[in-house]
Write a protein that holds these residues in place. Structure first.
Motif, PDB file in Angstrom:
ATOM      1  N   LEU A   5       0.851  -1.189   0.000  1.00 49.13           N
ATOM      2  CA  LEU A   5       0.000   0.000   0.000  1.00 49.13           C
ATOM      3  C   LEU A   5       0.885   1.237   0.000  1.00 49.13           C
ATOM      4  CD1 LEU A   5      -3.076   0.838   0.492  1.00 49.13           C
ATOM      5  CD2 LEU A   5      -2.396   1.109   2.866  1.00 49.13           C
ATOM      6  N   VAL A   7       1.189   5.128   0.961  1.00 45.49           N
ATOM      7  CA  VAL A   7       0.573   6.117   1.848  1.00 45.49           C
ATOM      8  C   VAL A   7       1.053   7.492   1.395  1.00 45.49           C
ATOM      9  CG1 VAL A   7       0.411   6.946   4.218  1.00 45.49           C
ATOM     10  CG2 VAL A   7       0.503   4.477   3.759  1.00 45.49           C
ATOM     11  N   GLN A  24      -0.774  -3.275   3.961  1.00 42.47           N
ATOM     12  CA  GLN A  24      -2.120  -3.237   4.521  1.00 42.47           C
ATOM     13  C   GLN A  24      -2.330  -4.534   5.292  1.00 42.47           C
ATOM     14  OE1 GLN A  24      -5.166  -2.052   1.814  1.00 42.47           O
ATOM     15  NE2 GLN A  24      -6.819  -2.606   3.202  1.00 42.47           N
ATOM     16  N   THR A  27      -8.609  -4.724   8.420  1.00 44.34           N
ATOM     17  CA  THR A  27      -9.545  -3.725   8.939  1.00 44.34           C
ATOM     18  C   THR A  27     -10.284  -4.297  10.144  1.00 44.34           C
ATOM     19  OG1 THR A  27     -11.299  -4.445   7.445  1.00 44.34           O
ATOM     20  CG2 THR A  27      -9.907  -2.653   6.669  1.00 44.34           C
ATOM     21  N   THR A  32      -8.845   0.946   8.836  1.00 40.25           N
ATOM     22  CA  THR A  32      -7.838   0.156   8.129  1.00 40.25           C
ATOM     23  C   THR A  32      -6.498   0.294   8.837  1.00 40.25           C
ATOM     24  OG1 THR A  32      -8.977   0.429   6.021  1.00 40.25           O
ATOM     25  CG2 THR A  32      -6.633  -0.106   5.917  1.00 40.25           C
ATOM     26  N   ILE A  89      -9.281   5.668   1.067  1.00 35.19           N
ATOM     27  CA  ILE A  89      -8.606   4.403   0.816  1.00 35.19           C
ATOM     28  C   ILE A  89      -9.123   3.816  -0.486  1.00 35.19           C
ATOM     29  CG2 ILE A  89      -8.182   2.083   1.718  1.00 35.19           C
ATOM     30  CD1 ILE A  89      -8.700   3.342   4.541  1.00 35.19           C
ATOM     31  N   VAL A  94      -3.624   4.970   0.050  1.00 39.76           N
ATOM     32  CA  VAL A  94      -4.400   5.720   1.041  1.00 39.76           C
ATOM     33  C   VAL A  94      -3.862   7.142   1.043  1.00 39.76           C
ATOM     34  CG1 VAL A  94      -2.947   5.007   2.986  1.00 39.76           C
ATOM     35  CG2 VAL A  94      -5.249   5.817   3.424  1.00 39.76           C
TER      36      VAL A  94
END
Length: 172
Positions: A5, A7, A24, A27, A32, A89, A94
């Motif tokens: 992921l 960021v 990631q 959740t 998340t 997201i 994200v």
């Protein structure tokens, strides 16, 4: 199952701020959870940091981003909460807009708000709308109260995510 992921935190007006790659983790009812392993490069214009301790970041459906540090790894603090826009997201990404105010829980439990001066300056310089200012203040106040009371998710609920991060980096 962990997944890569990106960021991306910006400043108001689409100005660049911190960016890094993470994993990631999953959740839960709080949002998340993302893992940042030791050695992750976190960069912004004019600054680069390489993480020295594992950390997990919570991206909730609320106007903040919370980073929790592993206490065994000489962290800079226990918890660092960026007051921000509600994180967006999407697959592999994200994003959020950092609104300057930070709520910090020190290694000995002291809670304080940092960057009040930056928040005041940027309200004028970058023209934060009054609704954004009000939401940032309300979020900051709510986070101070939550971390002081050790209310969820600031009650140790990050620990299973730190464990998962540790297991996933061992398996990698």
């Amino acid at each position: 199952m962990v997944a890569p992921l990106r960021v991306v935190a910006k400043k108001w007006g689409d100005r660049p701020h911190w960016e890094f790659d993470a994993v990631q983790l999953g959740t839960d009812e709080h949002g998340t959870w993302v893992g940042v392993p030791v050695g992750t490069v976190i960069a912004r214009p004019g600054a680069t940091v390489v993480t020295r301790q594992p950390q997990v970041v919570l991206f909730p459906a609320a106007p903040y981003v919370a980073t929790f540090y592993s206490p065994e790894a000489d962290p800079p603090c226990r918890v660092y909460v960026d007051i921000a826009t509600v994180p967006e997201i999407s697959p592999g990404l994200v994003t959020s807009v950092d609104l300057d105010l930070d709520v910090i829980v020190g290694n000995h439990g002291r809670v304080w708000v940092d960057d009040e001066d930056e928040f005041a300056d940027h309200q004028v310089r970058w023209g934060y709308p009054s609704a954004v200012i009000a939401e940032a203040r309300a979020s900051c106040d709510a986070i101070v109260e939550a971390v002081t009371r050790r209310a969820a998710p600031f009650d140790g609920g990050h620990e299973p995510w730190l464990d998962l991060l540790g297991r996933s980096t061992l398996e990698a």
